[in-house]
Design a protein around this motif. Structure first.
Motif, PDB file in Angstrom:
ATOM      1  N   LYS A 416      -9.089  -5.531  -3.884  1.00  0.00           N
ATOM      2  CA  LYS A 416      -9.583  -4.496  -4.677  1.00  0.00           C
ATOM      3  C   LYS A 416      -8.013  -3.115  -3.966  1.00  0.00           C
ATOM      4  CE  LYS A 416     -11.322  -0.470  -7.364  1.00  0.00           C
ATOM      5  NZ  LYS A 416     -11.117  -0.703  -8.353  1.00  0.00           N
ATOM      6  N   TYR A 417      -8.178  -2.875  -3.548  1.00  0.00           N
ATOM      7  CA  TYR A 417      -7.045  -2.420  -3.049  1.00  0.00           C
ATOM      8  C   TYR A 417      -5.885  -2.560  -2.305  1.00  0.00           C
ATOM      9  CZ  TYR A 417      -9.689   1.383  -3.696  1.00  0.00           C
ATOM     10  OH  TYR A 417     -11.171   2.213  -4.690  1.00  0.00           O
ATOM     11  N   PHE A 418      -5.443  -3.332  -1.294  1.00  0.00           N
ATOM     12  CA  PHE A 418      -4.758  -4.417  -0.982  1.00  0.00           C
ATOM     13  C   PHE A 418      -4.679  -5.669  -0.920  1.00  0.00           C
ATOM     14  CE2 PHE A 418      -6.795  -0.960   1.762  1.00  0.00           C
ATOM     15  CZ  PHE A 418      -5.790  -0.640   2.238  1.00  0.00           C
ATOM     16  N   LEU A 419      -2.944  -5.482  -1.403  1.00  0.00           N
ATOM     17  CA  LEU A 419      -2.880  -7.585  -2.212  1.00  0.00           C
ATOM     18  C   LEU A 419      -1.391  -7.412  -1.574  1.00  0.00           C
ATOM     19  CD1 LEU A 419      -2.786  -6.139  -5.918  1.00  0.00           C
ATOM     20  CD2 LEU A 419      -4.446  -7.137  -4.889  1.00  0.00           C
ATOM     21  N   ARG A 420      -1.287  -9.112  -1.996  1.00  0.00           N
ATOM     22  CA  ARG A 420      -0.525  -9.679  -1.029  1.00  0.00           C
ATOM     23  C   ARG A 420       1.136 -10.066  -1.865  1.00  0.00           C
ATOM     24  NH1 ARG A 420       0.412 -13.891   2.356  1.00  0.00           N
ATOM     25  NH2 ARG A 420       2.769 -15.139   2.123  1.00  0.00           N
ATOM     26  N   HIS A 421       1.766  -9.872  -1.531  1.00  0.00           N
ATOM     27  CA  HIS A 421       3.436  -9.559  -2.018  1.00  0.00           C
ATOM     28  C   HIS A 421       4.810  -9.642  -1.128  1.00  0.00           C
ATOM     29  CE1 HIS A 421       6.591  -8.315  -4.468  1.00  0.00           C
ATOM     30  NE2 HIS A 421       7.042  -7.580  -3.741  1.00  0.00           N
ATOM     31  N   GLN A 422       4.593 -11.740  -2.070  1.00  0.00           N
ATOM     32  CA  GLN A 422       6.140 -11.932  -0.802  1.00  0.00           C
ATOM     33  C   GLN A 422       5.796 -12.553   0.545  1.00  0.00           C
ATOM     34  OE1 GLN A 422       9.482  -9.628  -1.310  1.00  0.00           O
ATOM     35  NE2 GLN A 422       9.853  -9.615  -3.073  1.00  0.00           N
ATOM     36  N   GLN A 423       6.085 -11.986   1.274  1.00  0.00           N
ATOM     37  CA  GLN A 423       5.789 -12.250   2.632  1.00  0.00           C
ATOM     38  C   GLN A 423       4.481 -11.446   3.522  1.00  0.00           C
ATOM     39  OE1 GLN A 423       6.461 -15.762   3.982  1.00  0.00           O
ATOM     40  NE2 GLN A 423       7.532 -16.056   1.268  1.00  0.00           N
ATOM     41  N   ARG A 424       4.592  -9.994   2.764  1.00  0.00           N
ATOM     42  CA  ARG A 424       4.003  -8.841   3.035  1.00  0.00           C
ATOM     43  C   ARG A 424       2.547  -9.024   3.238  1.00  0.00           C
ATOM     44  NH1 ARG A 424       6.798  -3.918   0.235  1.00  0.00           N
ATOM     45  NH2 ARG A 424       4.764  -3.054   1.918  1.00  0.00           N
ATOM     46  N   ASN A 425       1.196  -9.402   3.655  1.00  0.00           N
ATOM     47  CA  ASN A 425       0.375  -8.878   3.366  1.00  0.00           C
ATOM     48  C   ASN A 425      -0.945  -7.832   3.456  1.00  0.00           C
ATOM     49  OD1 ASN A 425      -0.508 -11.430   3.492  1.00  0.00           O
ATOM     50  ND2 ASN A 425      -0.642 -12.026   5.255  1.00  0.00           N
ATOM     51  N   TRP A 426      -1.747  -7.157   3.241  1.00  0.00           N
ATOM     52  CA  TRP A 426      -3.211  -5.977   2.563  1.00  0.00           C
ATOM     53  C   TRP A 426      -1.277  -4.976   2.727  1.00  0.00           C
ATOM     54  CZ3 TRP A 426      -7.307  -5.121   4.857  1.00  0.00           C
ATOM     55  CH2 TRP A 426      -7.847  -6.381   5.488  1.00  0.00           C
ATOM     56  N   VAL A 427      -0.332  -5.049   1.436  1.00  0.00           N
ATOM     57  CA  VAL A 427       0.042  -4.328   0.365  1.00  0.00           C
ATOM     58  C   VAL A 427      -0.753  -3.141  -0.260  1.00  0.00           C
ATOM     59  CG1 VAL A 427       2.495  -4.111  -0.713  1.00  0.00           C
ATOM     60  CG2 VAL A 427       2.086  -5.307   1.309  1.00  0.00           C
ATOM     61  N   PHE A 428      -0.491  -1.755   0.367  1.00  0.00           N
ATOM     62  CA  PHE A 428      -1.396  -0.722  -0.766  1.00  0.00           C
ATOM     63  C   PHE A 428      -1.329  -0.793  -1.820  1.00  0.00           C
ATOM     64  CE2 PHE A 428      -3.157   3.877  -1.584  1.00  0.00           C
ATOM     65  CZ  PHE A 428      -4.147   3.281  -1.433  1.00  0.00           C
ATOM     66  N   SER A 429      -1.544  -1.615  -3.132  1.00  0.00           N
ATOM     67  CA  SER A 429      -1.179  -1.398  -4.425  1.00  0.00           C
ATOM     68  C   SER A 429      -2.430  -1.049  -5.380  1.00  0.00           C
ATOM     69  CB  SER A 429      -0.431  -3.022  -4.801  1.00  0.00           C
ATOM     70  OG  SER A 429       0.361  -3.536  -3.557  1.00  0.00           O
ATOM     71  N   ALA A 430      -1.853  -0.847  -6.550  1.00  0.00           N
ATOM     72  CA  ALA A 430      -2.164  -0.346  -7.931  1.00  0.00           C
ATOM     73  C   ALA A 430      -1.557  -0.966  -9.359  1.00  0.00           C
ATOM     74  CB  ALA A 430      -2.550   1.051  -7.637  1.00  0.00           C
ATOM     75  N   LYS A 431      -2.697  -1.356  -9.677  1.00  0.00           N
ATOM     76  CA  LYS A 431      -2.490  -2.445 -11.071  1.00  0.00           C
ATOM     77  C   LYS A 431      -1.461  -1.027 -11.948  1.00  0.00           C
ATOM     78  CE  LYS A 431      -2.816  -5.689 -14.135  1.00  0.00           C
ATOM     79  NZ  LYS A 431      -4.011  -7.058 -14.795  1.00  0.00           N
ATOM     80  N   THR A 432      -1.242  -0.831 -12.470  1.00  0.00           N
ATOM     81  CA  THR A 432      -0.603   0.205 -13.867  1.00  0.00           C
ATOM     82  C   THR A 432       0.406  -0.418 -14.949  1.00  0.00           C
ATOM     83  OG1 THR A 432       0.437   2.477 -14.417  1.00  0.00           O
ATOM     84  CG2 THR A 432       1.607   1.431 -12.553  1.00  0.00           C
TER      85      THR A 432
END
Length: 515
Positions: A416-432
């Motif tokens: 829910k809160y920590f997504l994968r972005h490019q080569q980064r794991n556990w990225v704190f994110s929010a969908k807006t």
């Protein structure tokens, strides 16, 4: 320099509308007058300086810029003792007409207190009325060129286009070599702004003495009671920083006068904090420190015994939020532990106070703090500290996430809160959603992703009021801005110091915008 064509004494009818004012023309005229003041002061023509200052403070262009500076200041929404603030265009135009020397009376300052870095200690802040602020801004235009010419070469606080990064670079230059000085005098002036001698200021500051005396003796009101003032430049006034520059000008010369070359004395000053290097502890104790005390005493100031001390470079010292120390003969500058601890405490407080807030709100709030703090330290050895800060922020956010959903598993919380972005794991994110309504992801910034860029120190003798250095400043602005031709704020438009003829040509010289 060619003579400037004086603008009309009265306000142009086309400028009755605040939003229709040609600010570029106003800035060009004011900057050219400021350069003439700086040139006259450098030639020792004090009579001409006073005449040009009077011409500038009676100029309609200068009055417009003074009002603009007042209403765009951070404290423009905070009223003085009269409760008046200028919001509308009509109020700003009417305010220009209030900037007259004849009949002007200062109002007492409104005293408030703000917390210091030290717990439990408060800093007094005196807030002038809007009219007094505008009058200070007007006369500040005539005093700034003189203060810039008087300032010590290695003084960096409150000076145009200089920053703490320049002061830290100066420290590195003075301490990094193998044969550099080994001892440092860490100086701090006790209650600097509140203790400056009013008599000394009136005798030595080259500006309208009547106006200066009115500001220094305006007094302040605290809890409904009036208190008179004889000394000090009130913190909160627009002219106070420049008065401090004038007050401390000459400190470097005073120190150099009592030392020899082999004493390895170097100075770096920022506001009321400074460091002075010395070859031995005895040089700093018997020569430098007494000279500094005599210099300050003449101005009604004194050193803070709590914060002033002599340190060996191998032990290290903190200056402007940086820790400067030699490790096995190599000088390394990195973020001070106390500042890292304070920053992480602020981050925890932000997250803790928003236990039920939306995720995007927390990310936006944290990104502002992370970006500002990281950019401040991007010029020194900060990679290891940045990774440490990121790890602590992640731990706090993970606890915040799990506490919001005590009945959910860790895998669910992560998805829910920590997504994968490019080569980064556990990225704190929010969908807006963006402005067009399209779904986007808002991600937390990492300080470890901020690139380390070494800062190139400003030339010590460079000043924007000397045409000789215009090309130098232009090249620095181009390097800092890259290919971005976005204008900085109006009071940083140092490219307006360039000749009017060049501006009319509409050329793109040195990568700076001309119109």
């Amino acid at each position: 320099m060619t003579a400037m064509v004086n603008p009309k004494a009265g306000a142009p009818s086309a400028w009755d509308n605040w939003n229709a004012i040609d600010w570029q023309t106003a800035v060009v005229h004011v900057r050219r007058l400021q350069m003439r003041i700086a040139k006259a002061y450098g030639e020792g023509k004090k009579g001409k300086v006073k005449s040009l200052q009077r011409l500038l403070t009676h100029s309609y262009y200068a009055k417009l810029l003074a009002i603009k500076r007042t209403v765009q200041n951070r404290g423009s929404k905070t009223p003085g003792i009269d409760g008046v603030i200028w919001k509308t265009s009509e109020q700003k135009i009417e305010a220009v007409k209030l900037l007259k020397r004849r009949g002007y009376k200062t109002q007492p300052l409104k005293r408030i207190y703000i917390p210091k870095k030290q717990k439990g200690k408060l800093r007094p802040l005196s807030i002038p009325s809007m009219v007094c602020r505008a009058q200070q801004a007007l006369h500040l235009l005539s005093l700034e060129p003189i203060a810039e010419m008087m300032a010590d070469k290695n003084a960096y606080g409150f000076r145009p286009l200089r920053s703490t990064a320049d002061a830290i670079s100066r420290c590195f230059d003075a301490l990094s070599r193998k044969d550099a000085a080994e001892y440092i005098l860490e100086g701090d002036i006790k209650s600097c702004f509140d203790s400056i001698s009013g008599t000394w200021l009136q005798e030595n500051v080259l500006m309208d003495k009547v106006m200066l005396k009115k500001w220094l003796t305006a007094g302040y009101i605290e809890k409904g009671r009036f208190y008179s003032t004889e000394n000090g430049a009130p913190q909160g006034g627009l002219c106070s920083p420049v008065l401090l520059i004038v007050t401390l000008s000459g400190l470097e010369a005073a120190v150099k006068a009592v030392s020899r070359r082999q004493d390895k004395v170097n100075v770096s000053i920022y506001c009321d904090d400074f460091i002075i290097t010395g070859a031995t502890k005895e040089v700093l104790e018997t020569k430098v420190k007494p000279a500094v005390e005599v210099f300050l005493q003449e101005r009604g100031l004194s050193l803070s015994q709590e914060k002033t001390k002599i340190t060996h470079i191998n032990e290290g010292f903190d200056f402007l939020g940086m820790n400067i120390r030699k490790y096995k003969g190599k000088c390394i500058i990195k973020p001070a532990k106390s500042n890292v601890k304070r920053f992480l405490t602020e981050i925890r407080e932000v997250i803790k106070s928003r236990a039920t807030a939306k995720t995007e709100e927390i990310i936006q709030r944290l990104n502002l703090k992370i970006r500002g703090w990281g950019n401040y330290y991007r010029h020194v050895c900060s990679k290891q500290t940045f990774s440490y800060v990121d790890a602590n922020i992640f731990s706090v956010l993970w606890r915040w996430s799990t506490r919001r959903h005590p009945n959910k598993g860790r895998k669910w919380v992560r998805n829910k809160y920590f997504l994968r972005h490019q080569q980064r794991n556990w990225v704190f994110s929010a969908k807006t959603k963006d402005k067009k309504g399209n779904p986007v992801y808002l991600r937390l910034m990492e300080t470890s992703k901020i690139p380390i860029q070494r800062h190139v120190k400003m030339r010590a003798e460079a000043t924007p009021y000397n045409p000789t250095y215009h090309e130098y400043f232009g090249n620095r602005l181009v390097k800092r801005m890259g290919n971005k031709l976005k204008r900085p704020k109006w009071y940083l438009l140092w490219e307006n110091l360039l000749k009017i003829e060049d501006r009319k040509a509409g050329s793109l010289n040195n990568g700076l915008i001309k119109a």
